[in-house]
Design a protein around this motif. Sequence first.
Motif, PDB file in Angstrom:
ATOM      1  N   LEU A 103       0.816  -1.213   0.000  1.00 46.48           N
ATOM      2  CA  LEU A 103       0.000   0.000   0.000  1.00 46.48           C
ATOM      3  C   LEU A 103       0.851   1.266   0.000  1.00 46.48           C
ATOM      4  O   LEU A 103       0.396   2.315  -0.476  1.00 46.48           O
ATOM      5  CB  LEU A 103      -0.919  -0.005   1.231  1.00 46.48           C
ATOM      6  N   ALA A 104       2.085   1.181   0.478  1.00 46.09           N
ATOM      7  CA  ALA A 104       2.919   2.370   0.709  1.00 46.09           C
ATOM      8  C   ALA A 104       2.984   3.348  -0.470  1.00 46.09           C
ATOM      9  O   ALA A 104       2.891   4.556  -0.271  1.00 46.09           O
ATOM     10  CB  ALA A 104       4.322   1.934   1.125  1.00 46.09           C
ATOM     11  N   PRO A 105       3.149   2.885  -1.730  1.00 50.94           N
ATOM     12  CA  PRO A 105       3.305   3.856  -2.821  1.00 50.94           C
ATOM     13  C   PRO A 105       1.986   4.442  -3.315  1.00 50.94           C
ATOM     14  O   PRO A 105       1.995   5.303  -4.193  1.00 50.94           O
ATOM     15  CB  PRO A 105       3.953   3.029  -3.947  1.00 50.94           C
ATOM     16  N   TYR A 106       0.858   3.976  -2.787  1.00 54.41           N
ATOM     17  CA  TYR A 106      -0.429   4.331  -3.383  1.00 54.41           C
ATOM     18  C   TYR A 106      -1.353   5.042  -2.388  1.00 54.41           C
ATOM     19  O   TYR A 106      -1.214   4.937  -1.177  1.00 54.41           O
ATOM     20  CB  TYR A 106      -1.149   3.067  -3.890  1.00 54.41           C
ATOM     21  N   GLY A 107      -2.303   5.734  -2.965  1.00 54.47           N
ATOM     22  CA  GLY A 107      -3.421   6.274  -2.219  1.00 54.47           C
ATOM     23  C   GLY A 107      -4.704   5.873  -2.918  1.00 54.47           C
ATOM     24  O   GLY A 107      -4.725   5.713  -4.149  1.00 54.47           O
ATOM     25  N   PHE A 108      -5.766   5.664  -2.168  1.00 56.57           N
ATOM     26  CA  PHE A 108      -7.061   5.291  -2.748  1.00 56.57           C
ATOM     27  C   PHE A 108      -8.129   6.266  -2.255  1.00 56.57           C
ATOM     28  O   PHE A 108      -8.193   6.577  -1.066  1.00 56.57           O
ATOM     29  CB  PHE A 108      -7.463   3.870  -2.332  1.00 56.57           C
ATOM     30  N   THR A 109      -8.951   6.727  -3.156  1.00 55.44           N
ATOM     31  CA  THR A 109     -10.092   7.561  -2.798  1.00 55.44           C
ATOM     32  C   THR A 109     -11.315   7.064  -3.557  1.00 55.44           C
ATOM     33  O   THR A 109     -11.287   6.987  -4.787  1.00 55.44           O
ATOM     34  CB  THR A 109      -9.849   9.040  -3.141  1.00 55.44           C
ATOM     35  N   VAL A 110     -12.365   6.709  -2.834  1.00 60.69           N
ATOM     36  CA  VAL A 110     -13.638   6.355  -3.458  1.00 60.69           C
ATOM     37  C   VAL A 110     -14.521   7.595  -3.375  1.00 60.69           C
ATOM     38  O   VAL A 110     -14.794   8.101  -2.279  1.00 60.69           O
ATOM     39  CB  VAL A 110     -14.303   5.156  -2.754  1.00 60.69           C
ATOM     40  N   MET A 111     -14.961   8.079  -4.528  1.00 58.68           N
ATOM     41  CA  MET A 111     -15.601   9.398  -4.593  1.00 58.68           C
ATOM     42  C   MET A 111     -17.109   9.301  -4.815  1.00 58.68           C
ATOM     43  O   MET A 111     -17.651   8.231  -5.046  1.00 58.68           O
ATOM     44  CB  MET A 111     -14.961  10.226  -5.715  1.00 58.68           C
ATOM     45  N   ASP A 112     -17.733  10.492  -4.747  1.00 59.48           N
ATOM     46  CA  ASP A 112     -19.160  10.662  -5.054  1.00 59.48           C
ATOM     47  C   ASP A 112     -20.056   9.873  -4.113  1.00 59.48           C
ATOM     48  O   ASP A 112     -20.887   9.068  -4.536  1.00 59.48           O
ATOM     49  CB  ASP A 112     -19.454  10.264  -6.514  1.00 59.48           C
ATOM     50  N   GLY A 113     -19.891  10.109  -2.844  1.00 60.19           N
ATOM     51  CA  GLY A 113     -20.743   9.439  -1.874  1.00 60.19           C
ATOM     52  C   GLY A 113     -20.092   9.419  -0.503  1.00 60.19           C
ATOM     53  O   GLY A 113     -19.007   9.971  -0.306  1.00 60.19           O
ATOM     54  N   PRO A 114     -20.694   8.747   0.453  1.00 62.48           N
ATOM     55  CA  PRO A 114     -20.180   8.697   1.832  1.00 62.48           C
ATOM     56  C   PRO A 114     -19.055   7.675   1.972  1.00 62.48           C
ATOM     57  O   PRO A 114     -19.188   6.669   2.678  1.00 62.48           O
ATOM     58  CB  PRO A 114     -21.413   8.289   2.646  1.00 62.48           C
ATOM     59  N   PHE A 115     -17.947   7.929   1.266  1.00 60.92           N
ATOM     60  CA  PHE A 115     -16.886   6.925   1.185  1.00 60.92           C
ATOM     61  C   PHE A 115     -15.634   7.361   1.941  1.00 60.92           C
ATOM     62  O   PHE A 115     -15.719   8.103   2.905  1.00 60.92           O
ATOM     63  CB  PHE A 115     -16.607   6.603  -0.276  1.00 60.92           C
ATOM     64  N   PHE A 116     -14.460   6.937   1.494  1.00 56.54           N
ATOM     65  CA  PHE A 116     -13.240   7.117   2.280  1.00 56.54           C
ATOM     66  C   PHE A 116     -12.072   7.496   1.376  1.00 56.54           C
ATOM     67  O   PHE A 116     -12.149   7.400   0.145  1.00 56.54           O
ATOM     68  CB  PHE A 116     -12.895   5.816   3.018  1.00 56.54           C
ATOM     69  N   SER A 117     -10.982   7.891   2.012  1.00 60.08           N
ATOM     70  CA  SER A 117      -9.723   8.140   1.317  1.00 60.08           C
ATOM     71  C   SER A 117      -8.583   7.718   2.227  1.00 60.08           C
ATOM     72  O   SER A 117      -8.606   7.989   3.429  1.00 60.08           O
ATOM     73  CB  SER A 117      -9.584   9.630   0.968  1.00 60.08           C
ATOM     74  N   ILE A 118      -7.598   7.017   1.667  1.00 57.38           N
ATOM     75  CA  ILE A 118      -6.378   6.672   2.401  1.00 57.38           C
ATOM     76  C   ILE A 118      -5.211   7.010   1.483  1.00 57.38           C
ATOM     77  O   ILE A 118      -5.152   6.538   0.345  1.00 57.38           O
ATOM     78  CB  ILE A 118      -6.360   5.186   2.846  1.00 57.38           C
ATOM     79  N   MET A 119      -4.330   7.890   1.949  1.00 56.19           N
ATOM     80  CA  MET A 119      -3.271   8.375   1.065  1.00 56.19           C
ATOM     81  C   MET A 119      -2.023   8.719   1.866  1.00 56.19           C
ATOM     82  O   MET A 119      -2.086   8.929   3.082  1.00 56.19           O
ATOM     83  CB  MET A 119      -3.750   9.602   0.291  1.00 56.19           C
ATOM     84  N   PRO A 120      -0.848   8.753   1.192  1.00 55.82           N
ATOM     85  CA  PRO A 120       0.399   9.083   1.893  1.00 55.82           C
ATOM     86  C   PRO A 120       0.299  10.430   2.604  1.00 55.82           C
ATOM     87  O   PRO A 120      -0.221  11.400   2.060  1.00 55.82           O
ATOM     88  CB  PRO A 120       1.434   9.133   0.767  1.00 55.82           C
ATOM     89  N   PHE A 121       0.796  10.480   3.837  1.00 57.46           N
ATOM     90  CA  PHE A 121       0.729  11.683   4.660  1.00 57.46           C
ATOM     91  C   PHE A 121       2.092  12.365   4.633  1.00 57.46           C
ATOM     92  O   PHE A 121       2.948  12.129   5.473  1.00 57.46           O
ATOM     93  CB  PHE A 121       0.327  11.312   6.085  1.00 57.46           C
TER      94      PHE A 121
END
Length: 249
Positions: A103-121
């Motif tokens: 997961l380290a090199p990537y970020g994921f965002t699920v959009m257009d709704g009550p979803f989530f995002s996980i991304m490098p800080f």
Amino acid sequence: MCDGAFLTREYTYDALMLRDYFIEKINGLKNVDVKYGVKILGIEKTDHSYVVECEDCQRFAAPFLLNATYAGTNQILNMVGYEKFGIKYELCEIILCDVNEKLAPYGFTVMDGPFFSIMPFGKTGLHSLTSVTFTPHTTSYDETPNFACQSRSNGYCTSFRLGNCNDCPVKPESAFPYMAGLARKYLKNEYEFSYRASLFSMKPILMSSEIDDSRPTVIRIYSKNPTFISVLSGKINTVYDLDEVLKDD
């Protein structure tokens, strides 16, 4: 569960590096004195300056006062008696996560709704986890931030003066179980993450942004000679909107 997926290159920034950069720049200026943890009791306008009175009996006078206190903006305006911004306040939690090599090199965002995002800080090696539903713990629609937890903080945080939610003795319990459960519904098991810490903050959102979720910079000039300016900015890239105002003064 998603209509499509897009792989793209997206840039982020490290807030701690930016902080250190500007602190170093400011420390090099002989006419600047930085004070931390100062508690303001009141602000008085005189013929030629604004006088800021602090809890330790110190008084500071200046012909130019810039109010850039973010979630404390209306609290400062209240001290001077100026018109306040139409704001709603959200007590928010950003969760910092340890992640595996997959997961380290990537970020994921699920959009257009009550979803989530996980991304490098930034460059911390951690990922930030947020969600539309669970990042805001509670909301206040009052002119100044007013939350039930303030009455339990023994004066640490009030509607008159905000405290730091991260140091508050009655800060909320983490919503990690709910955010993690939501994220794991969409991520493959090979993308592993675990809880490291929480960052709590008070986020002011303009009422006018409720419709389209915009975060514009709003600049108000309340007086000239002496000058009082308030700025409320929601995104770091919009800080450049302030350039023209500061150049004029």
